[in-house]
Write an enzyme that holds these catalytic residues in place. Structure first.
Site, mmCIF file in Angstrom:
data_model
loop_
_atom_site.group_PDB
_atom_site.id
_atom_site.type_symbol
_atom_site.label_atom_id
_atom_site.label_comp_id
_atom_site.label_asym_id
_atom_site.label_seq_id
_atom_site.Cartn_x
_atom_site.Cartn_y
_atom_site.Cartn_z
ATOM 1 N N SER A 16 0.964 -1.158 -0.130
ATOM 2 C CA SER A 16 0.023 -0.071 0.201
ATOM 3 C C SER A 16 0.865 1.264 -0.039
ATOM 4 O O SER A 16 0.552 2.256 -0.546
ATOM 5 C CB SER A 16 -0.923 0.016 1.097
ATOM 6 O OG SER A 16 -0.190 0.324 2.521
ATOM 7 N N ARG B 272 0.284 3.736 -3.014
ATOM 8 C CA ARG B 272 -0.283 4.860 -2.789
ATOM 9 C C ARG B 272 0.219 6.160 -3.440
ATOM 10 O O ARG B 272 -0.074 6.845 -4.342
ATOM 11 C CB ARG B 272 -0.651 5.158 -1.418
ATOM 12 C CG ARG B 272 -1.188 6.538 -1.046
ATOM 13 C CD ARG B 272 -1.277 6.796 0.346
ATOM 14 N NE ARG B 272 -1.717 5.532 1.186
ATOM 15 C CZ ARG B 272 -1.322 4.880 1.952
ATOM 16 N NH1 ARG B 272 0.069 4.901 2.159
ATOM 17 N NH2 ARG B 272 -1.895 3.814 2.341
ATOM 18 N N ASN C 151 -0.983 8.211 -7.060
ATOM 19 C CA ASN C 151 -1.036 9.742 -6.869
ATOM 20 C C ASN C 151 -0.148 10.460 -8.067
ATOM 21 O O ASN C 151 -0.785 11.303 -8.691
ATOM 22 C CB ASN C 151 -1.014 10.338 -5.566
ATOM 23 C CG ASN C 151 -2.033 9.943 -4.534
ATOM 24 O OD1 ASN C 151 -2.947 10.799 -4.664
ATOM 25 N ND2 ASN C 151 -1.866 8.897 -3.958
#
Lengths: 298, 134
Positions: free
Chosen positions: A235, A239, A243
């Site tokens: 994660s 992440r 983004n």
């Protein structure tokens, strides 16, 4: 070694066909080709014909498998890391407890921010966590900031320098999932190291197998705890990558619009400037939280 | 999105930079920060101590002033008393002197009236009695 390097330089310019690299999207047949081209890496590895060198096409890059390296993102990542260390080293050499100058002020602001985050979140003793959190924050922030450089500027400059208008070059390291996984695996290694150091192998394994339902439900415990444990690095990496990759793709779409990119790129950059430090801060905070968990006994 | 050895390169670079940061960058900056914190804390403490000292000195000054005022009032009182006393004494002396003169004058008058000398020695006692009754 020198011969190989020369051969690589020749390969780089071989595909030039005497053209000059045109700025912007005009030289691409379609928008999707423009975007696709900007999402590929300058990959170095073993070519299908047995040579070691730069991949010329996406197929060649894919055929290289694991033992290849993205020279563009890795190089810019290392360069930004050196800039970070250089600036901070410069300040730390002249660090004074008197009235600080401008650069020292800025550096101290960042260091204090990191120190306070650690003080609020971390309840153990670890001399390495401060430098790790500082490195994570500053380095990722610098990498993310590369997203604000106009999308064609650095690749265009490299293409002109290599006189190869079709060279792949990606300038934002955090839009390369390899770089973000490199970060998260480094953090994962630290988590494993501190877990075993503080709890012993037995304690660490026990935490994964004897919770939350006690020793009569070990398989169920493993099913519950192991994915949660392994999800941490995944994660973290995805992440940050997601983004920044999304922001980069929007910049590329804006870059397709000819002169219309001028009024559009600025608002998106202003919006994106929120994401850039936020993701760097988030990565740092989660690193601190995870290493804190590695220090806590249950 | 192919995974490759860039991951390994990034991990090596990360630990190299983090180690470098721990060895050379982090300690001097943190030391400078804590030193400055201590300096400021000392400065603030000194300032509050100075404030307390000032308060104390002011208190002492007011007390001294009050004491001085009391002393001064006492001295003025005493001086007034002494002055009154001196004036009273002077008045007494003047009165006595006057009595003598009156007595002498009375004797002289009586001499004139009696046309004969009055022996001061013989009548001294009488005259003194007269003077005392004036």
């Amino acid at each position: 070694m020198a011969e190989t390097a020369e051969a690589n330089a020749n390969e780089l310019s071989a595909a030039a066909h005497g053209e000059h690299a045109a700025a912007g999207a005009e030289k691409y047949a379609s928008g999707s080709e423009y975007i696709g081209h900007h999402l590929n890496f300058l990959t170095y590895g073993k070519l299908p014909d047995g040579h070691v060198g730069f991949a010329h096409t996406v197929e060649e890059a894919n055929a290289m498998g694991f033992w290849s390296i993205h020279v563009d993102t890795m190089g810019i990542s290392a360069l930004l890391g050196l800039i970070f260390i250089g600036v901070f080293l410069l300040v730390s050499r002249k660090a004074t407890s008197g009235v600080p100058g401008g650069l020292q002020n800025a550096v101290e602001f960042v260091v204090e921010m990191v120190q306070n985050s650690i003080k609020n979140t971390f309840h153990g003793k670890c001399d390495f966590l401060g430098p790790v959190a500082l490195t994570v924050f500053c380095w990722i922030l610098l990498m993310n900031l590369m997203d604000l450089v106009p999308v064609d500027m650095i690749p265009g400059a490299v293409q002109i320098a290599a006189s190869n208008p079709h060279l792949f070059f990606k300038a934002v390291p955090t839009t390369d999932v390899n770089i973000t996984i490199g970060f998260s695996l480094s953090v994962f290694i630290l988590i494993l190291y501190y877990s075993i150091k503080n709890k012993g192998i037995g304690g660490f394994v026990g935490e994964l197998t004897l919770q939350p339902f006690g020793k009569w439900a070990i398989p169920l415990n493993i099913v519950m705890e192991l994915p949660a444990f392994l999800a941490k690095p995944v994660s973290l990496a995805l992440r940050l990558f997601g983004n920044l990759f999304a922001g980069e793709v929007i910049f590329l779409v804006i870059g397709l619009m000819g002169y219309w990119q001028l009024p559009l790129a600025l608002p998106w950059a202003i919006f994106h400037i929120l994401v850039i430090p936020l993701q760097a801060y988030l990565f740092m905070m989660l690193t601190i939280v995870y290493i804190n968990q590695a220090h806590q006994h249950h | 999105m192919n995974l490759n050895a860039t991951i390994i390169g990034q991990i090596i670079a990360f630990f190299a930079f983090a180690w470098f940061c721990q060895a050379l960058v982090w300690p001097p900056i943190v030391t400078a920060l804590s030193d400055r914190q201590k300096k400021i804390a000392d400065g603030l403490e000194a300032a509050s101590r100075a404030g307390k000292d000032l308060e104390l000195a002011q208190e002492r000054a007011t007390e001294m002033l009050r004491e001085a005022k009391t002393n001064a009032a006492g001295i003025i009182d005493q001086a007034n008393k002494r002055a009154n006393q001196i004036v009273d004494e002077a008045k007494d002396k003047a009165r006595e002197h006057l009595r003598h003169q009156v007595a002498v004058l009375a004797v002289a008058g009586a001499e004139k009236i009696l046309q004969s000398t009055v022996d001061a020695k013989v009548h001294g006692e009488l005259l003194n009695k007269l003077a005392a009754s004036l």
